[in-house]
Design an enzyme around this catalytic site. Structure first.
Site, PDB file in Angstrom:
ATOM      1  N   TYR A 307       1.007  -1.343   0.200  1.00 15.46           N
ATOM      2  CA  TYR A 307      -0.118   0.037   0.267  1.00 15.46           C
ATOM      3  C   TYR A 307       0.870   1.244  -0.056  1.00 15.46           C
ATOM      4  O   TYR A 307       2.010   1.247   0.380  1.00 15.46           O
ATOM      5  CB  TYR A 307      -1.054  -0.070   1.043  1.00 15.46           C
ATOM      6  CG  TYR A 307      -2.121  -0.932   1.073  1.00 15.46           C
ATOM      7  CD1 TYR A 307      -3.287  -0.470   0.235  1.00 15.46           C
ATOM      8  CD2 TYR A 307      -1.941  -2.371   0.947  1.00 15.46           C
ATOM      9  CE1 TYR A 307      -4.470  -1.485   0.127  1.00 15.46           C
ATOM     10  CE2 TYR A 307      -2.918  -3.346   0.582  1.00 15.46           C
ATOM     11  CZ  TYR A 307      -4.174  -2.655   0.217  1.00 15.46           C
ATOM     12  OH  TYR A 307      -5.285  -3.496  -0.225  1.00 15.46           O
ATOM     13  N   ASP A 321       0.778 -12.643  -0.299  1.00 16.75           N
ATOM     14  CA  ASP A 321      -0.462 -13.309   0.312  1.00 16.75           C
ATOM     15  C   ASP A 321      -0.326 -14.819   0.097  1.00 16.75           C
ATOM     16  O   ASP A 321      -1.000 -15.749   0.596  1.00 16.75           O
ATOM     17  CB  ASP A 321      -1.526 -12.891  -0.881  1.00 16.75           C
ATOM     18  CG  ASP A 321      -2.284 -11.713  -0.316  1.00 16.75           C
ATOM     19  OD1 ASP A 321      -1.991 -11.265   0.760  1.00 16.75           O
ATOM     20  OD2 ASP A 321      -2.863 -11.011  -1.260  1.00 16.75           O
ATOM     21  N   ASN A 405     -10.310  -8.811   2.401  1.00 14.88           N
ATOM     22  CA  ASN A 405     -11.086  -7.982   1.740  1.00 14.88           C
ATOM     23  C   ASN A 405     -10.939  -8.230   0.150  1.00 14.88           C
ATOM     24  O   ASN A 405     -12.218  -7.888  -0.423  1.00 14.88           O
ATOM     25  CB  ASN A 405     -10.807  -6.303   1.898  1.00 14.88           C
ATOM     26  CG  ASN A 405      -9.576  -6.066   1.479  1.00 14.88           C
ATOM     27  OD1 ASN A 405      -8.465  -6.504   2.432  1.00 14.88           O
ATOM     28  ND2 ASN A 405      -9.178  -5.147   0.695  1.00 14.88           N
ATOM     29  N   TYR A 406     -10.162  -8.822  -0.266  1.00 14.00           N
ATOM     30  CA  TYR A 406      -9.768  -9.131  -1.889  1.00 14.00           C
ATOM     31  C   TYR A 406     -10.315 -10.503  -2.198  1.00 14.00           C
ATOM     32  O   TYR A 406     -10.100 -11.410  -1.542  1.00 14.00           O
ATOM     33  CB  TYR A 406      -8.460  -8.808  -2.331  1.00 14.00           C
ATOM     34  CG  TYR A 406      -8.323  -7.552  -3.004  1.00 14.00           C
ATOM     35  CD1 TYR A 406      -8.678  -7.439  -4.069  1.00 14.00           C
ATOM     36  CD2 TYR A 406      -7.663  -6.443  -2.185  1.00 14.00           C
ATOM     37  CE1 TYR A 406      -8.610  -6.069  -4.753  1.00 14.00           C
ATOM     38  CE2 TYR A 406      -7.648  -5.200  -2.668  1.00 14.00           C
ATOM     39  CZ  TYR A 406      -8.003  -5.114  -3.987  1.00 14.00           C
ATOM     40  OH  TYR A 406      -7.978  -3.770  -4.396  1.00 14.00           O
ATOM     41  N   ASP A 407     -10.854 -10.811  -3.367  1.00 13.83           N
ATOM     42  CA  ASP A 407     -10.889 -11.999  -3.996  1.00 13.83           C
ATOM     43  C   ASP A 407     -10.266 -11.878  -5.370  1.00 13.83           C
ATOM     44  O   ASP A 407     -10.272 -11.039  -5.991  1.00 13.83           O
ATOM     45  CB  ASP A 407     -12.438 -12.434  -4.364  1.00 13.83           C
ATOM     46  CG  ASP A 407     -13.448 -12.270  -3.069  1.00 13.83           C
ATOM     47  OD1 ASP A 407     -13.497 -11.095  -2.497  1.00 13.83           O
ATOM     48  OD2 ASP A 407     -14.015 -13.398  -2.727  1.00 13.83           O
ATOM     49  N   HIS A 464      -2.309   1.382  -4.315  1.00 11.37           N
ATOM     50  CA  HIS A 464      -1.730   0.019  -3.731  1.00 11.37           C
ATOM     51  C   HIS A 464      -1.123  -0.720  -5.268  1.00 11.37           C
ATOM     52  O   HIS A 464      -1.651  -0.334  -6.460  1.00 11.37           O
ATOM     53  CB  HIS A 464      -2.290  -1.088  -2.867  1.00 11.37           C
ATOM     54  CG  HIS A 464      -3.686  -1.509  -3.341  1.00 11.37           C
ATOM     55  ND1 HIS A 464      -4.824  -0.585  -3.317  1.00 11.37           N
ATOM     56  CD2 HIS A 464      -4.101  -2.445  -4.144  1.00 11.37           C
ATOM     57  CE1 HIS A 464      -5.794  -1.231  -3.555  1.00 11.37           C
ATOM     58  NE2 HIS A 464      -5.529  -2.458  -4.420  1.00 11.37           N
ATOM     59  N   GLU A 513      21.933 -16.692 -15.278  1.00 12.26           N
ATOM     60  CA  GLU A 513      20.849 -16.464 -14.606  1.00 12.26           C
ATOM     61  C   GLU A 513      20.462 -14.932 -14.241  1.00 12.26           C
ATOM     62  O   GLU A 513      21.462 -14.397 -14.216  1.00 12.26           O
ATOM     63  CB  GLU A 513      21.157 -17.257 -13.250  1.00 12.26           C
ATOM     64  CG  GLU A 513      20.965 -18.864 -13.323  1.00 12.26           C
ATOM     65  CD  GLU A 513      20.939 -19.370 -11.749  1.00 12.26           C
ATOM     66  OE1 GLU A 513      20.264 -20.270 -11.787  1.00 12.26           O
ATOM     67  OE2 GLU A 513      22.207 -18.905 -10.933  1.00 12.26           O
ATOM     68  N   ASP A 603      24.688 -16.893  -8.075  1.00 13.24           N
ATOM     69  CA  ASP A 603      25.686 -17.101  -8.711  1.00 13.24           C
ATOM     70  C   ASP A 603      25.839 -17.114 -10.166  1.00 13.24           C
ATOM     71  O   ASP A 603      26.657 -17.684 -10.872  1.00 13.24           O
ATOM     72  CB  ASP A 603      25.952 -18.479  -7.946  1.00 13.24           C
ATOM     73  CG  ASP A 603      24.969 -19.674  -8.267  1.00 13.24           C
ATOM     74  OD1 ASP A 603      23.642 -19.219  -8.768  1.00 13.24           O
ATOM     75  OD2 ASP A 603      25.114 -20.609  -7.885  1.00 13.24           O
ATOM     76  N   HIS A 622      -2.953  -0.060  -8.598  1.00 13.19           N
ATOM     77  CA  HIS A 622      -4.516  -0.210  -8.422  1.00 13.19           C
ATOM     78  C   HIS A 622      -4.710   1.463  -8.233  1.00 13.19           C
ATOM     79  O   HIS A 622      -4.410   1.690  -6.984  1.00 13.19           O
ATOM     80  CB  HIS A 622      -4.854  -1.051  -7.506  1.00 13.19           C
ATOM     81  CG  HIS A 622      -6.363  -1.048  -7.425  1.00 13.19           C
ATOM     82  ND1 HIS A 622      -7.071  -2.315  -6.845  1.00 13.19           N
ATOM     83  CD2 HIS A 622      -7.420  -0.134  -7.817  1.00 13.19           C
ATOM     84  CE1 HIS A 622      -8.324  -1.788  -6.910  1.00 13.19           C
ATOM     85  NE2 HIS A 622      -8.603  -0.765  -7.594  1.00 13.19           N
TER      86      HIS A 622
HETATM   87 CU   LIG Z   1      -6.330  -3.566  -5.529  1.00  5.89          CU
END
Ligand SMILES: [Cu+2]
Length: 663
Positions: A307, A321, A405-407, A464, A513, A603, A622
């Site tokens: 955020y 998450d 709060n998020y899906d 965010h 890499e 490495d 967002h």
């Molecule tokens: Cu968002």
């Protein structure tokens, strides 16, 4: 977090489907049937039993992770149905405020190793979440602060513990902490997160079982609530005629065993994991007489949601998450006809619980075909008298974790022309803060909306990012691959040419890499097999085709950015090593960073003509907007894995010109 998982002990693995709109239930398979199957109920019970018998666990031990430790890639690749296979469990446990990793050989039924991981903070568990909430609700200093804000009835307050992130000078090195913001549930009854009690966070030490302190930065002045009025009934527009995705004569895919799937030349194995959600293995495409490798394994590895508000009430909110919570752990039950088409196959997933048992998510995964309504390919003859073409049908495997709060609607989409689209749709509720401003005309509006958008009176959704790291262990016609960069460059033409410029391709391999940084103009990245040739003599490859996306803009010396270093780069490449599966490290909760991808590529090993893994970052800033309120319309982002000189022609050219006729 709304509610973390409540563990229940169950012994079933059930497929329920509604082909032809009728419920279908398959008998639970005993398993495991496949080396990549998730640990079964019996195996989880046995794992915990072996630990207890060795004195390494007791009734108070908790298990943030009990997962399959896969057999070697060579053994899995050479495994054929009917062959025996071994099973090993990898356990992360918490006991007496310490973290341990244990390996149990389930075939020999022996303990292989057990060691403490000092300082590691595994993902949050349901019991801790509940405990933190209860501690706060009972804390006198917190109660005083809440009452000072005018809340007399504490029963209407909802508290949602969340990971604390890591900021400079914090005590996250020594304690297992949760930050607990709380919400007034009377203002927005449908959204538990809609009216934060702003300026108040309780810091809970979950190991000690104490509220470490209260951060009270002052109340936000809100107008006194008006006398309760009768809530207005929601007015809907007129109901629609049904528009549905429907397979009237049954489905075209097959599912067997743990979860082996076949559809339109595709075959793959999928399992649901507590941390990653769906994990796809042995993804192959049947091409003529050959079953060709495309991916050994693919999954979402980590998510980073920082955020953008410097206030101490918000600056710690830099969520990971997958590693802090668990995408499978928080998978929600899918509703037929709303979350997935009604005819989908709904799969009840079972995952190891915190207490060493199992929990299940009914209808935790859905699988369905859909007619996109678009042409797969088509052409109209020049006279317009003949149009040839096919409708595009695709297969979707979906899980929807609800993380606070998020899906997140996480889709893995397989197409008839050999593409794999990986899509994430964000919906649910924006995280909001309570402010004084009731509108943009309010005197405090400018300062209140410096770091977010006013969505409703006194409600600002803070800006965010959502940044996802996908681990793509692609094996294009076998494990030895090279990442090819097609640099699309403008070319100046000689004077004698009537054109002044065109573009051309400069092709080069990515040799070491690390993050794959753009070197010039537009670029195309393909994972290619230098040891195979198609009929036309091309090295077969798959294009990693980006969708619209952004990268993290945080500074490299900002600890949250260091914890999620993956998010600053679109593409990474690492040499395949078993166990290197975590973009932000195995223990991102309270981590200081440096582990995960930066460590895997440190490495700078050679990555040409060898077994490599590519990591793709998909993300968006967002910029919250009024239309996000009261609930966020699903916002999709995607990228595509696309065959590129892999086949000898359009692999969907043989799709039958019409559907099967009725019986
Ligand atoms: Cu968002």
């Amino acid at each position: 977090m709304s509610v973390l998982r409540a563990a229940v002990f169950i012994v079933a693995f059930v497929l329920t489907g509604l082909p032809q709109a009728r419920a279908q239930t398959q008998a639970p398979p005993a398993g495991p049937f496949h080396p990549m199957d998730a640990l079964t109920v019996d195996e989880v019970v046995e794992t915990v039993g072996i630990m207890k018998a060795k004195g390494l666990a007791d009734e108070n031990t908790r298990y943030p992770a009990i997962t399959l430790r896969e057999m070697s890639k060579a053994l899995v690749r050479s495994w054929r149905r009917g062959d025996r296979f071994t099973r090993t469990a990898h356990i992360v446990s918490r006991r007496n405020a310490k973290t341990f990793e244990t390996i149990v050989d389930l075939t020999k039924k022996i303990l292989v190793s057990h060691r403490e991981i000092p300082g590691a903070q595994p993902s949050l568990m349901d019991e801790e979440w509940q405990k933190a909430r209860d501690l706060v609700l009972a804390d006198e200093a917190w109660k005083k602060a809440v009452r000072k804000r005018g809340y007399a009835d504490l029963s209407t307050i909802f508290c949602a513990p969340m990971s604390v992130g890591t900021l400079s000078g914090s005590e996250t090195e020594t304690r297992r902490l949760l930050n607990v913001p709380c919400y007034d549930t009377t203002t927005t009854p449908d959204n538990s997160y809609g009216r934060p009690i702003e300026g108040l966070i309780a810091v809970v030490d979950v190991d000690a079982g104490t509220v470490a302190r209260i951060i009270d930065s002052g109340a936000v002045a809100l107008p006194a609530p008006k006398a309760a009025s009768k809530p207005q009934a929601q007015r809907f527009r007129p109901a629609m005629n049904p528009v549905v995705v429907f397979s009237p004569r049954g489905v075209n895919y097959k599912i067997d065993g743990g979860l082996n799937m076949e559809w339109q030349n595709w075959s793959f194995h999928v399992r649901a994991e507590r941390r990653f959600g769906p994990v796809f293995s042995l993804v192959r495409f049947h091409d003529g007489k050959r079953n060709r490798d495309i991916a050994y394994q693919m999954s979402l590895s980590e998510m980073f949601v920082p955020y953008m508000d410097p206030d101490p009430q918000w600056s710690f909110r830099t969520l990971m998450d997958a590693g802090e919570y668990g995408l499978g752990y928080l998978a929600s039950s899918l509703s037929p006809g709303r979350d997935c088409p009604r005819h989908s196959t709904f799969i009840t997933v079972v995952m190891p619980s915190d207490t060493g048992g199992l929990f299940k998510v009914e209808k935790g995964l859905c699988v369905f075909e859909r007619n996109t309504g678009d042409p797969l390919w088509r052409h109209a003859s020049s006279q317009g008298t003949k149009v040839s073409g096919r409708p595009a049908i695709e297969l979707v495997v979906r899980m929807i974790p609800t993380i606070g709060n998020y899906d997140y609607v996480i889709d893995w989409v397989f197409t008839q022309h050999g593409n794999i689209k990986i899509r994430v749709g964000a919906t649910g509720y924006d995280a909001v803060k309570t402010v004084e401003a009731a509108s943009m005309s309010s005197p405090t509006a400018e300062s209140d909306t410096k770091y977010g958008t006013l969505l409703a009176p006194h409600t600002v959704a803070v800006y965010h990012d959502h940044l996802f790291s996908f681990r793509l262990d692609l094996d294009i016609d076998g494990p030895k691959n090279t990442l090819i960069r097609d640099n699309i460059k403008p070319v100046r033409l000689p004077k004698e040419n009537r054109r002044r410029s065109i573009w051309a391709i400069e092709r080069s391999p990515v040799v070491l890499e690390g993050p794959v940084r753009p070197g010039g103009h537009d670029e195309n990245y393909r994972l290619s097999n230098p040891n195979r040739k198609t009929a036309l003599g091309h090295n077969p490859s798959y294009h990693i085709e980006p969708g619209h996306g952004v990268l993290s803009l945080l500074a490299v010396d900002d600890i949250p950015q260091n914890r999620a270093a993956f998010s600053a780069e679109r593409l990474w490449i690492s040499r395949y090593k078993p166990g290197e599966i975590h973009a932000a490290g195995a223990y991102p909760n309270q981590s200081k960073g440096g582990d995960g991808l930066p460590e895997y590529v440190h490495d700078k090993e050679s990555v040409t003509d060898t077994d490599v893994v590519v990591w793709y970052t998909m993300g968006f800033h967002h910029l919250t907007r009024v239309e996000d309120w009261p609930i966020l319309p699903t916002k999709w982002h995607e990228f595509t894995l696309r065959p590129f000189n892999f086949f000898d022609r359009n692999p969907s050219f043989d799709v039958a010109p019409s559907f099967k006729r009725g019986q």
